[in-house]
Design a protein around this motif. Structure first.
Motif, mmCIF file in Angstrom:
data_model
loop_
_atom_site.group_PDB
_atom_site.id
_atom_site.type_symbol
_atom_site.label_atom_id
_atom_site.label_comp_id
_atom_site.label_asym_id
_atom_site.label_seq_id
_atom_site.Cartn_x
_atom_site.Cartn_y
_atom_site.Cartn_z
ATOM 1 N N ILE A 23 -0.587 -1.064 -20.784
ATOM 2 C CA ILE A 23 0.005 -1.812 -19.677
ATOM 3 C C ILE A 23 -1.031 -2.051 -18.587
ATOM 4 O O ILE A 23 -1.967 -1.266 -18.415
ATOM 5 N N ARG A 24 -0.876 -3.116 -17.824
ATOM 6 C CA ARG A 24 -1.868 -3.441 -16.811
ATOM 7 C C ARG A 24 -1.601 -2.663 -15.525
ATOM 8 O O ARG A 24 -0.460 -2.355 -15.194
ATOM 9 N N GLU A 25 -2.656 -2.365 -14.818
ATOM 10 C CA GLU A 25 -2.575 -1.640 -13.552
ATOM 11 C C GLU A 25 -1.898 -2.522 -12.492
ATOM 12 O O GLU A 25 -2.183 -3.725 -12.402
ATOM 13 N N THR A 26 -1.000 -1.917 -11.698
ATOM 14 C CA THR A 26 -0.295 -2.712 -10.679
ATOM 15 C C THR A 26 -0.382 -2.106 -9.283
ATOM 16 O O THR A 26 0.299 -2.567 -8.369
ATOM 17 N N PHE A 27 -1.200 -1.072 -9.098
ATOM 18 C CA PHE A 27 -1.279 -0.451 -7.777
ATOM 19 C C PHE A 27 -1.721 -1.478 -6.730
ATOM 20 O O PHE A 27 -2.709 -2.198 -6.913
ATOM 21 N N GLY A 28 -0.985 -1.562 -5.623
ATOM 22 C CA GLY A 28 -1.327 -2.461 -4.524
ATOM 23 C C GLY A 28 -1.130 -3.931 -4.832
ATOM 24 O O GLY A 28 -1.620 -4.799 -4.094
ATOM 25 N N LYS A 29 -0.395 -4.255 -5.884
ATOM 26 C CA LYS A 29 -0.213 -5.651 -6.268
ATOM 27 C C LYS A 29 0.716 -6.368 -5.289
ATOM 28 O O LYS A 29 1.742 -5.835 -4.876
ATOM 29 N N GLU A 76 0.810 -1.213 0.000
ATOM 30 C CA GLU A 76 0.000 0.000 0.000
ATOM 31 C C GLU A 76 0.843 1.263 0.000
ATOM 32 O O GLU A 76 0.388 2.334 -0.396
ATOM 33 N N LYS A 77 2.091 1.175 0.473
ATOM 34 C CA LYS A 77 2.968 2.348 0.576
ATOM 35 C C LYS A 77 4.142 2.291 -0.396
ATOM 36 O O LYS A 77 5.018 3.147 -0.375
ATOM 37 N N ARG A 78 4.150 1.284 -1.258
ATOM 38 C CA ARG A 78 5.301 1.042 -2.130
ATOM 39 C C ARG A 78 5.587 2.229 -3.044
ATOM 40 O O ARG A 78 6.737 2.647 -3.215
ATOM 41 N N GLY A 79 4.549 2.804 -3.642
ATOM 42 C CA GLY A 79 4.741 3.921 -4.561
ATOM 43 C C GLY A 79 5.336 5.137 -3.890
ATOM 44 O O GLY A 79 6.172 5.835 -4.463
ATOM 45 N N ILE A 80 4.916 5.403 -2.639
ATOM 46 C CA ILE A 80 5.461 6.548 -1.905
ATOM 47 C C ILE A 80 6.931 6.314 -1.580
ATOM 48 O O ILE A 80 7.769 7.207 -1.733
ATOM 49 N N ALA A 81 7.269 5.089 -1.147
ATOM 50 C CA ALA A 81 8.657 4.780 -0.788
ATOM 51 C C ALA A 81 9.589 4.928 -1.984
ATOM 52 O O ALA A 81 10.672 5.517 -1.877
ATOM 53 N N THR A 82 9.179 4.400 -3.133
ATOM 54 C CA THR A 82 10.043 4.518 -4.309
ATOM 55 C C THR A 82 10.111 5.957 -4.809
ATOM 56 O O THR A 82 11.130 6.377 -5.365
ATOM 57 N N ILE A 110 4.150 12.389 -7.460
ATOM 58 C CA ILE A 110 3.417 11.348 -8.176
ATOM 59 C C ILE A 110 3.151 10.135 -7.294
ATOM 60 O O ILE A 110 2.135 9.438 -7.456
ATOM 61 N N GLY A 111 4.042 9.887 -6.333
ATOM 62 C CA GLY A 111 3.791 8.791 -5.411
ATOM 63 C C GLY A 111 2.533 9.020 -4.596
ATOM 64 O O GLY A 111 1.710 8.110 -4.417
ATOM 65 N N PHE A 112 2.353 10.258 -4.124
ATOM 66 C CA PHE A 112 1.152 10.590 -3.342
ATOM 67 C C PHE A 112 -0.088 10.664 -4.238
ATOM 68 O O PHE A 112 -1.181 10.278 -3.820
ATOM 69 N N ILE A 113 0.097 11.156 -5.473
ATOM 70 C CA ILE A 113 -1.026 11.216 -6.405
ATOM 71 C C ILE A 113 -1.506 9.802 -6.738
ATOM 72 O O ILE A 113 -2.706 9.506 -6.744
ATOM 73 N N SER A 114 -0.543 8.915 -7.019
ATOM 74 C CA SER A 114 -0.883 7.526 -7.300
ATOM 75 C C SER A 114 -1.578 6.886 -6.111
ATOM 76 O O SER A 114 -2.532 6.120 -6.266
ATOM 77 N N GLN A 115 -1.101 7.234 -4.896
ATOM 78 C CA GLN A 115 -1.718 6.711 -3.673
ATOM 79 C C GLN A 115 -3.157 7.213 -3.538
ATOM 80 O O GLN A 115 -4.064 6.448 -3.207
ATOM 81 N N LYS A 116 -3.360 8.492 -3.816
ATOM 82 C CA LYS A 116 -4.691 9.091 -3.693
ATOM 83 C C LYS A 116 -5.657 8.506 -4.717
ATOM 84 O O LYS A 116 -6.820 8.198 -4.404
ATOM 85 N N LEU A 117 -5.178 8.332 -5.940
ATOM 86 C CA LEU A 117 -6.021 7.815 -7.012
ATOM 87 C C LEU A 117 -6.121 6.294 -6.986
ATOM 88 O O LEU A 117 -6.954 5.713 -7.694
#
Length: 424
Positions: free
Chosen positions: A411-417, A137-143, A279-286
């Motif tokens: 490309i396929r969605e990978t959020f939270g994968k 759930e936090k991977r995008g923010i960390a990267t 973008i990490g926070f935007i991706s998290q929000k969306l």
């Protein structure tokens, strides 16, 4: 499926060290773009040679990145993520020190090629390790923290150039020595970083690890790989062409006052750093990687159009402002690499994540060749150097951005994968 492993927060020691690693990586990666003009002038090249040799050297460096990406990616899956983090930084640190002793353009190109091989391992291995240690759930923010903090290395590189490089071009060698020293200092921090538990578990199995050809053995997997690469293409068109050669664009657009390409790179990377964090926070929000990419691609298209339409007879400050805006729109680099990590199983993740950004970098010579061929073709038809240079550049950009946008769509969605899976 493999067992769940211990996970860490976004400000844990491995994330911070990965961020510092990328900081040093970007310092060294972009140092040539920042000190290209004074360093090549200091070793005796003319203005024309500075442009042609500069294109050659940056292309050679990118080929090194491409080859290094394959080597370090395979090593990261076969021997572990940490083996790459140690080996790559040692190689590019030594190469940067050697770069401080060159006296010809050929020597310069060889040292940048070797540095490119070393630099290829840093980002992919760091993002792979962070992706496997941080909760999904936090991977995008960390990267994004890794990429955002790391990209500030470009700013430090610029101010190092401002402090050490003299008006006659001397002092540029010190900038490379500093890069090598920063790398060795980072090695000391790396001693305390631990291996991914997710990777440690698959080492106990008989599954194939780091088989580069597995990326091509399945049509579906190969499609994932190509799409992951294509998403990042606009970044190095913007940085490798528009920003690196901003001095030449300034001349063809009749901009008042000389353009400092090093300052243009700094402004671009300030923008990239801010964009990468946001973008990490935007991706998290969306709760979507793709929606965040659509937003940044829309900005990239807008600012690229402005770059080619509002600068004629303009000012240097406008060029720097647009380089910063373009950089911000390219701030999807962190999410782009994260998507690459999320597309592939643990036994192939380092190979994919390390080669994907380096294939993007390695494609830059092809983008430059396309640009050169277009401007030559247009010049032969119009005999207008300014028009052919500008038109060739925007046509190149239109092609590259179009290919990237098609990749985002497909490309396929990978959020939270969940990353606890293997490739067979």
């Amino acid at each position: 499926m493999i067992n769940q492993t211990k996970q860490y927060n976004i400000l844990s020691f491995p994330v911070l060290v990965a961020a510092l690693g990328y900081f040093v990586d970007i310092y060294d990666l972009l140092l040539f773009s920042i000190i290209r003009v004074p360093s090549l002038k200091n070793i005796g090249l003319t203005d024309v040679q500075i442009t042609t040799a500069g294109e050659h050297i940056i292309s050679v460096q990118m080929v090194g990145l491409l080859l290094g990406g394959i080597f370090w990616g395979i090593l990261g899956d076969k021997k572990g993520r940490l083996s790459v983090l140690f080996g790559s930084i040692l190689l590019y640190s030594l190469a940067n020190i050697a770069n401080g002793f060159v006296h010809t353009a050929d020597q310069y190109a060889w040292t940048r090629f070797i540095a490119g091989i070393g630099l290829a391992g840093e980002l992919g291995a760091g993002i792979t390790l962070v992706s496997e240690l941080i909760p999904k759930e936090k991977r995008g923010i960390a990267t994004s923290v890794v990429a955002g903090a790391g990209l500030l290395g470009a700013i430090v590189a610029f101010f190092t150039k401002e402090y050490f490089v003299q008006p006659d071009g001397t002092g540029w060698r010190t900038c490379y020595f500093i890069g090598g020293g920063l790398g060795f200092a980072l090695l000391l921090l790396r001693i305390s970083v631990f291996e991914s538990g997710m990777y440690q578990q698959i080492k106990q199995t008989a599954v194939q690890r780091g088989n580069f050809f597995m990326l091509f053995s399945s049509g579906e997997r190969f499609k994932r790989y190509l799409l992951s690469i294509a998403i990042g293409l606009p970044t190095w068109y913007v940085i490798g062409v528009l920003v690196t050669f901003s001095k030449e664009f300034g001349a063809h657009m009749h901009i008042a006052g000389p353009i400092d390409a090093g300052k243009a790179v700094m402004y671009a990377y300030i923008g990239i750093a801010i964009g990468d964090i946001l973008i990490g926070f935007i991706s998290q929000k969306l709760k979507s990687r793709k929606k965040a990419l659509y937003l940044f691609y829309a900005m990239a298209i807008l600012f690229t159009i402005l770059f080619f339409t509002i600068q004629y007879n303009g000012t240097a400050n406008m060029m720097y402002l647009l380089c910063g805006a373009l950089g911000f729109s390219m701030g999807f680099w962190a999410i782009f690499v994260t998507i690459g990590a999320e597309q592939f199983g643990t036994n192939l993740r380092a190979t994919a994540t390390t080669t994907i950004p380096n294939f993007v970098r390695g494609i830059l010579p092809l983008i430059i060749i396309l640009f050169e061929q277009l401007r030559t073709f247009l010049f032969n038809r119009s005999h207008n150097a300014d028009s052919s240079y500008i038109t060739g550049a925007w046509i190149t950009g239109a092609i590259v951005i179009f290919l990237g946008l098609i990749a985002v769509i497909n490309i396929r969605e990978t959020f939270g994968k969940d990353l606890n899976f293997l490739e067979h």
